[in-house]
Design a protein around this motif. Structure first.
Motif, PDB file in Angstrom:
ATOM      1  N   GLY A 189      -4.629   3.627   9.050  1.00 15.15           N
ATOM      2  CA  GLY A 189      -3.689   2.677   9.339  1.00 15.15           C
ATOM      3  C   GLY A 189      -4.209   1.147   9.036  1.00 15.15           C
ATOM      4  O   GLY A 189      -3.677   0.170   8.898  1.00 15.15           O
ATOM      5  N   LYS A 190      -5.780   1.226   9.076  1.00 15.35           N
ATOM      6  CA  LYS A 190      -6.552  -0.140   9.174  1.00 15.35           C
ATOM      7  C   LYS A 190      -7.416  -0.230   7.945  1.00 15.35           C
ATOM      8  O   LYS A 190      -7.825  -1.462   7.455  1.00 15.35           O
ATOM      9  N   ALA A 191      -7.946   0.689   7.427  1.00 19.21           N
ATOM     10  CA  ALA A 191      -9.081   0.644   6.426  1.00 19.21           C
ATOM     11  C   ALA A 191      -8.657   0.990   5.083  1.00 19.21           C
ATOM     12  O   ALA A 191      -9.670   1.554   4.187  1.00 19.21           O
ATOM     13  N   LEU A 243       1.507   4.472   9.984  1.00 13.20           N
ATOM     14  CA  LEU A 243       0.288   5.528  10.180  1.00 13.20           C
ATOM     15  C   LEU A 243      -0.816   5.184  11.041  1.00 13.20           C
ATOM     16  O   LEU A 243      -1.327   6.041  11.843  1.00 13.20           O
ATOM     17  N   GLN A 244      -1.122   4.134  11.580  1.00  7.17           N
ATOM     18  CA  GLN A 244      -1.689   3.819  12.777  1.00  7.17           C
ATOM     19  C   GLN A 244      -1.241   4.296  14.169  1.00  7.17           C
ATOM     20  O   GLN A 244      -1.928   4.912  14.887  1.00  7.17           O
ATOM     21  N   PRO A 289       0.718  -1.194  -0.231  1.00  9.05           N
ATOM     22  CA  PRO A 289      -0.057   0.074  -0.195  1.00  9.05           C
ATOM     23  C   PRO A 289       0.676   1.484   0.141  1.00  9.05           C
ATOM     24  O   PRO A 289       1.961   1.361   0.569  1.00  9.05           O
ATOM     25  N   PRO A 290       0.181   2.549  -0.461  1.00 10.74           N
ATOM     26  CA  PRO A 290       1.087   3.571  -0.529  1.00 10.74           C
ATOM     27  C   PRO A 290       1.096   4.229   0.866  1.00 10.74           C
ATOM     28  O   PRO A 290       0.463   3.923   1.754  1.00 10.74           O
ATOM     29  N   GLN A 291       2.191   5.209   0.985  1.00 10.27           N
ATOM     30  CA  GLN A 291       2.129   6.090   2.118  1.00 10.27           C
ATOM     31  C   GLN A 291       2.505   5.306   3.424  1.00 10.27           C
ATOM     32  O   GLN A 291       2.436   5.806   4.509  1.00 10.27           O
ATOM     33  N   PHE A 315      -6.400 -12.163   7.395  1.00  9.53           N
ATOM     34  CA  PHE A 315      -5.342 -11.276   7.686  1.00  9.53           C
ATOM     35  C   PHE A 315      -6.000  -9.639   7.822  1.00  9.53           C
ATOM     36  O   PHE A 315      -6.733  -9.095   6.927  1.00  9.53           O
ATOM     37  N   ASP A 316      -5.629  -8.918   9.126  1.00 11.10           N
ATOM     38  CA  ASP A 316      -5.927  -7.561   9.246  1.00 11.10           C
ATOM     39  C   ASP A 316      -4.473  -6.792   8.878  1.00 11.10           C
ATOM     40  O   ASP A 316      -3.681  -6.626   9.638  1.00 11.10           O
TER      41      ASP A 316
END
Length: 235
Positions: A137-139, A123-124, A77-79, A116-117
């Protein structure tokens, strides 16, 4: 019949073992820090914290259904520079209700899967330390791969099942569902006091200790006894 300015999204369907029918996903709830070891590695005290919940999107950008024997590809994922795995037992709700008693919670379960979460940990933590919500961070997109769904009657004694995750063949997470701080039934009962649960809801029940980063090219294999395995490759 209602008219929409554009076509609404269709429900994501999870494959069900032994059936051609799909399980339609309604909402995705996640329990935070529900294993003592993971709570400690995240800097919390598992003895004093009641269960808390966050959500993931229920659309096809976030949920990645993975059929048995298939290796799904997850884009990095980005960022983020600290992308983490968290292997979890996913509980699928088949009967709705509010204020469900712990003793009655099992009646509301349709089945179980491995999930898997995936987490942008940097970020979280940035949001957590600022007192802000965890969504970024999660979604994010492709944050919830889920394996084959097994009906509750076919899953065996899930409360005693082992849960593991390997990265490129090296064991990283290893625990048992019996080590949940809040059991599946207790989690359902607690969550149902906050939201009315409905058929199609999913609950990620928490991850054991041993979470860590993954990079492009690495392969994750998560397993729960009786539910088979979930395999994804980071690309």
């Amino acid at each position: 019949m209602s008219n929409f300015v554009f076509s609404p999204q269709q429900a994501v369907g999870l494959p069900v073992a032994g059936s051609a029918a799909l399980f339609p996903v309604r909402r995705v709830y996640c329990v935070g820090r529900n294993y003592a070891g993971h709570a400690r590695e995240m800097g919390s005290d598992p003895e004093r914290e009641p269960p808390f919940f966050f959500c993931k999107p229920n659309d096809a950008r976030a949920i990645v259904p993975v059929a048995a024997g298939v290796t799904a590809e997850l884009p990095y994922p980005p960022q983020t520079a600290n992308y983490h795995y968290e292997c979890e037992l996913v509980v699928a709700i088949g009967k709705g209700g509010s204020d469900i008693a712990v003793a009655d919670a099992a009646e509301h379960i349709f089945g179980y899967a491995v999930g898997f979460d995936m987490t942008r940990r940097d970020l979280q933590f940035k949001m957590r330390d600022s007192g802000r919500p965890w969504e970024i961070g999660k979604a994010f997109d492709f944050s919830a791969p889920i394996g084959l769904l097994h009906r509750v009657e076919d899953a065996g004694d899930i409360g005693q099942a082992a849960i593991t995750l390997d990265v490129d063949g090296e064991r990283k997470q290893s625990s048992h569902i019996s080590h949940l701080i809040w059991s599946v039934s207790e989690t359902i009962a607690n969550l149902s006091t906050l939201f009315r649960l409905e058929p199609g809801d999913l609950i990620f029940s928490g991850t054991p200790e041993g979470v860590g980063p993954v990079k492009p090219g690495q392969t994750l294999v998560g397993s729960v006894d009786g539910l088979g395995s979930l395999t994804v490759k980071i690309v």
